[in-house]
Design a protein around this motif. Structure first.
Motif, PDB file in Angstrom:
ATOM      1  N   ARG A  48     -20.190 -13.509  10.660  1.00 44.85           N
ATOM      2  CA  ARG A  48     -20.643 -14.471  11.674  1.00 44.85           C
ATOM      3  C   ARG A  48     -21.018 -15.813  11.044  1.00 44.85           C
ATOM      4  O   ARG A  48     -21.178 -16.809  11.750  1.00 44.85           O
ATOM      5  CB  ARG A  48     -21.808 -13.902  12.480  1.00 44.85           C
ATOM      6  CG  ARG A  48     -23.145 -13.887  11.781  1.00 44.85           C
ATOM      7  CD  ARG A  48     -24.194 -13.143  12.586  1.00 44.85           C
ATOM      8  NE  ARG A  48     -24.363 -13.674  13.923  1.00 44.85           N
ATOM      9  CZ  ARG A  48     -25.247 -14.610  14.247  1.00 44.85           C
ATOM     10  NH1 ARG A  48     -26.015 -15.117  13.309  1.00 44.85           N
ATOM     11  NH2 ARG A  48     -25.369 -15.026  15.487  1.00 44.85           N
ATOM     12  N   TYR A  49     -21.158 -15.825   9.709  1.00 48.13           N
ATOM     13  CA  TYR A  49     -21.465 -17.077   9.011  1.00 48.13           C
ATOM     14  C   TYR A  49     -20.246 -17.623   8.273  1.00 48.13           C
ATOM     15  O   TYR A  49     -20.382 -18.435   7.362  1.00 48.13           O
ATOM     16  CB  TYR A  49     -22.633 -16.868   8.040  1.00 48.13           C
ATOM     17  CG  TYR A  49     -23.888 -16.420   8.751  1.00 48.13           C
ATOM     18  CD1 TYR A  49     -24.640 -17.315   9.505  1.00 48.13           C
ATOM     19  CD2 TYR A  49     -24.305 -15.089   8.696  1.00 48.13           C
ATOM     20  CE1 TYR A  49     -25.777 -16.903  10.179  1.00 48.13           C
ATOM     21  CE2 TYR A  49     -25.446 -14.668   9.372  1.00 48.13           C
ATOM     22  CZ  TYR A  49     -26.169 -15.576  10.111  1.00 48.13           C
ATOM     23  OH  TYR A  49     -27.291 -15.167  10.785  1.00 48.13           O
ATOM     24  N   ASP A  50     -19.074 -17.159   8.675  1.00 50.23           N
ATOM     25  CA  ASP A  50     -17.838 -17.665   8.075  1.00 50.23           C
ATOM     26  C   ASP A  50     -17.725 -19.168   8.342  1.00 50.23           C
ATOM     27  O   ASP A  50     -17.962 -19.642   9.459  1.00 50.23           O
ATOM     28  CB  ASP A  50     -16.642 -16.927   8.685  1.00 50.23           C
ATOM     29  CG  ASP A  50     -15.322 -17.477   8.181  1.00 50.23           C
ATOM     30  OD1 ASP A  50     -14.951 -17.170   7.046  1.00 50.23           O
ATOM     31  OD2 ASP A  50     -14.683 -18.245   8.933  1.00 50.23           O
ATOM     32  N   LEU A  52     -27.953 -27.076  13.267  1.00 47.50           N
ATOM     33  CA  LEU A  52     -26.655 -27.718  13.078  1.00 47.50           C
ATOM     34  C   LEU A  52     -26.424 -28.809  14.120  1.00 47.50           C
ATOM     35  O   LEU A  52     -25.799 -29.835  13.836  1.00 47.50           O
ATOM     36  CB  LEU A  52     -25.533 -26.683  13.155  1.00 47.50           C
ATOM     37  CG  LEU A  52     -25.411 -25.708  11.980  1.00 47.50           C
ATOM     38  CD1 LEU A  52     -24.482 -24.560  12.337  1.00 47.50           C
ATOM     39  CD2 LEU A  52     -24.904 -26.442  10.741  1.00 47.50           C
ATOM     40  N   LEU A  53     -26.918 -28.590  15.338  1.00 45.32           N
ATOM     41  CA  LEU A  53     -26.747 -29.595  16.395  1.00 45.32           C
ATOM     42  C   LEU A  53     -27.492 -30.879  16.044  1.00 45.32           C
ATOM     43  O   LEU A  53     -26.999 -31.983  16.303  1.00 45.32           O
ATOM     44  CB  LEU A  53     -27.251 -29.040  17.728  1.00 45.32           C
ATOM     45  CG  LEU A  53     -26.459 -27.856  18.291  1.00 45.32           C
ATOM     46  CD1 LEU A  53     -27.226 -27.210  19.435  1.00 45.32           C
ATOM     47  CD2 LEU A  53     -25.076 -28.300  18.759  1.00 45.32           C
ATOM     48  N   ARG A  73     -29.088 -18.231   5.381  1.00 40.92           N
ATOM     49  CA  ARG A  73     -27.670 -17.925   5.190  1.00 40.92           C
ATOM     50  C   ARG A  73     -26.786 -19.142   5.445  1.00 40.92           C
ATOM     51  O   ARG A  73     -25.622 -19.164   5.033  1.00 40.92           O
ATOM     52  CB  ARG A  73     -27.277 -16.783   6.147  1.00 40.92           C
ATOM     53  CG  ARG A  73     -25.931 -16.148   5.844  1.00 40.92           C
ATOM     54  CD  ARG A  73     -25.921 -15.489   4.474  1.00 40.92           C
ATOM     55  NE  ARG A  73     -24.686 -14.767   4.218  1.00 40.92           N
ATOM     56  CZ  ARG A  73     -23.545 -15.336   3.851  1.00 40.92           C
ATOM     57  NH1 ARG A  73     -23.484 -16.638   3.713  1.00 40.92           N
ATOM     58  NH2 ARG A  73     -22.471 -14.607   3.634  1.00 40.92           N
ATOM     59  N   LEU A  74     -27.326 -20.158   6.102  1.00 39.17           N
ATOM     60  CA  LEU A  74     -26.574 -21.368   6.392  1.00 39.17           C
ATOM     61  C   LEU A  74     -26.775 -22.461   5.350  1.00 39.17           C
ATOM     62  O   LEU A  74     -26.200 -23.546   5.469  1.00 39.17           O
ATOM     63  CB  LEU A  74     -26.964 -21.923   7.775  1.00 39.17           C
ATOM     64  CG  LEU A  74     -26.577 -21.071   8.988  1.00 39.17           C
ATOM     65  CD1 LEU A  74     -27.238 -21.626  10.246  1.00 39.17           C
ATOM     66  CD2 LEU A  74     -25.065 -21.036   9.165  1.00 39.17           C
ATOM     67  N   SER A  75     -27.572 -22.197   4.333  1.00 34.45           N
ATOM     68  CA  SER A  75     -27.913 -23.257   3.372  1.00 34.45           C
ATOM     69  C   SER A  75     -26.684 -23.782   2.636  1.00 34.45           C
ATOM     70  O   SER A  75     -26.542 -24.993   2.439  1.00 34.45           O
ATOM     71  CB  SER A  75     -28.962 -22.750   2.386  1.00 34.45           C
ATOM     72  OG  SER A  75     -28.497 -21.598   1.698  1.00 34.45           O
ATOM     73  N   ALA A 134     -34.421 -24.207   2.662  1.00 29.13           N
ATOM     74  CA  ALA A 134     -34.275 -23.015   3.499  1.00 29.13           C
ATOM     75  C   ALA A 134     -35.344 -21.963   3.230  1.00 29.13           C
ATOM     76  O   ALA A 134     -35.353 -20.925   3.890  1.00 29.13           O
ATOM     77  CB  ALA A 134     -32.883 -22.410   3.307  1.00 29.13           C
ATOM     78  N   LYS A 135     -36.236 -22.217   2.273  1.00 25.92           N
ATOM     79  CA  LYS A 135     -37.337 -21.280   2.048  1.00 25.92           C
ATOM     80  C   LYS A 135     -38.434 -21.457   3.097  1.00 25.92           C
ATOM     81  O   LYS A 135     -39.176 -20.536   3.387  1.00 25.92           O
ATOM     82  CB  LYS A 135     -37.935 -21.478   0.657  1.00 25.92           C
ATOM     83  CG  LYS A 135     -36.993 -21.148  -0.493  1.00 25.92           C
ATOM     84  CD  LYS A 135     -37.713 -21.123  -1.818  1.00 25.92           C
ATOM     85  CE  LYS A 135     -38.278 -22.461  -2.228  1.00 25.92           C
ATOM     86  NZ  LYS A 135     -37.256 -23.463  -2.510  1.00 25.92           N
TER      87      LYS A 135
END
Length: 343
Positions: A96-98, A136-137, A154-156, A170-171
């Motif tokens: 899902r994070y591809d 992201l938006l 996971r998006l970092s 992201a921490k």
């Protein structure tokens, strides 16, 4: 004046994240009556009149073009809907994070519409907040350029590649950068709402909500993080380097020796790893070391000194410095069932 919230709902969003948002506001509304405070109000805005959330749940919303959003309102983005119905089954949790799937979701009309809404609202002095993929938006809207922000850990890697000017950490669980507020993974949406309620209404209301919903304050999401810096890339050099480091514990080779074993110059290794992961070889070594330490700590069978030796350190002092720097917690907090400690 009562705090006003606008919840931006998108197809594919995690139902639990949206539910946490609405539940926090509902409890805040009733708790405000108890405390004699102005009751917060809210509305749900969507691309259409009905939103299809995850797991077959639906939500009624008001179309963006019909919504009347006061300049004093806070627009909240609980996510962006990475599990969009159009994608079908996404396979395992990692898929899902591809990168291509995320880019495809960002290019959908509703994503552009909400990014524009965030940009317009901020331009007239309004506040915006987002958690998880919803951040992201805000990045798409250009609102995070040069600003501090957080998102799902996971998006970092995706953020650093596509939005390099965002000062991402992201921490952290919640980051407020001059009125633009971001939060971590989906369940950090509750942390985000408590923060906004605390800021807009008052700490007394936030504390009452926490007591009724049994929610504790969390300042970091680092203890939940899985250290997989190269998981987002198919680069052979990056994976070979990671495997080499992983197999060498506790005697981790120098970057020069690692380059020799991979049959390339140190300069070539540095260039390839930076291109593939955005990180230096030393940073990747620390990531692999942190992942290995986290795995050993979760087993809860070794002393801290023994864990330190297993990951190439002479004592637990160095291990403590590693976990504090990378996860913002002491190594003991990574044991099963332990509370996070930053000291």
């Amino acid at each position: 004046m009562a705090a006003q919230f606008v919840i931006a709902a998108m197809d594919g969003m995690l139902g639990a994240s949206v539910g946490a948002t609405l539940d926090a506001l509902s409890v805040a509304n009733r708790s405000a009556v108890t405390l004699g405070l102005a009751r917060p109000t809210w509305q749900v805005v969507a691309a259409g009149r009905q939103v299809q959330l995850s797991n077959g749940m639906t939500l009624v919303g008001q179309p963006i073009e019909d919504a009347r959003i006061p300049g004093s309102a806070i627009i909240v983005f609980p996510g962006m809907g990475l599990d969009h119905p159009a994608f079908g089954s996404c396979g395992d949790i990692h898929s899902r994070y591809d990168e291509q799937l995320i880019l495809r979701r960002m290019n959908m009309p509703d994503a552009h519409a909400f990014a524009q809404l965030a940009r317009r609202h901020h331009a007239r002095g309004g506040k915006v907040a987002a958690s998880c993929s919803g951040v992201l938006l805000l990045a798409m809207a250009g609102l995070l350029e040069g600003r501090a922000a957080t998102t799902h850990w996971r998006l970092s890697g995706f953020f650093r590649k596509h939005f390099p000017r965002v000062r991402l950490d992201a921490k952290r669980m919640v980051v407020d950068s001059q009125g633009i507020v971001s939060a971590g993974a989906a369940m950090a949406q509750m942390d985000l709402m408590l923060y906004l309620i605390r800021q807009q209404v008052g700490p007394e209301l936030a504390e009452l909500i926490m007591s009724y919903l049994l929610i504790d304050t969390r300042t970091t999401q680092a203890r939940y993080q899985v250290w997989e810096h190269v998981a987002m890339t198919d680069d052979e050099t990056a994976h070979s380097f990671e495997a080499l480091v992983e197999a060498s514990f506790p005697d981790i080779p120098s970057v020069r020796k690692a380059a020799q074993q991979l049959h390339m110059t140190e300069k070539t290794l540095l260039r390839r790893l930076l291109r593939a992961t955005g990180a230096t070889p030393k940073a990747l070594i620390q990531s692999v070391r942190m992942r290995h330490a986290q795995r050993l700590l979760k087993l809860d069978e070794l002393t801290l000194d023994e864990v330190a030796l297993r990951v190439g350190y002479a004592s637990s002092t160095s291990l403590r410095k590693l976990t504090l720097r990378m996860a913002s917690v002491a190594p003991g907090a990574l044991r099963p069932g332990r509370e996070a400690q930053t000291g």
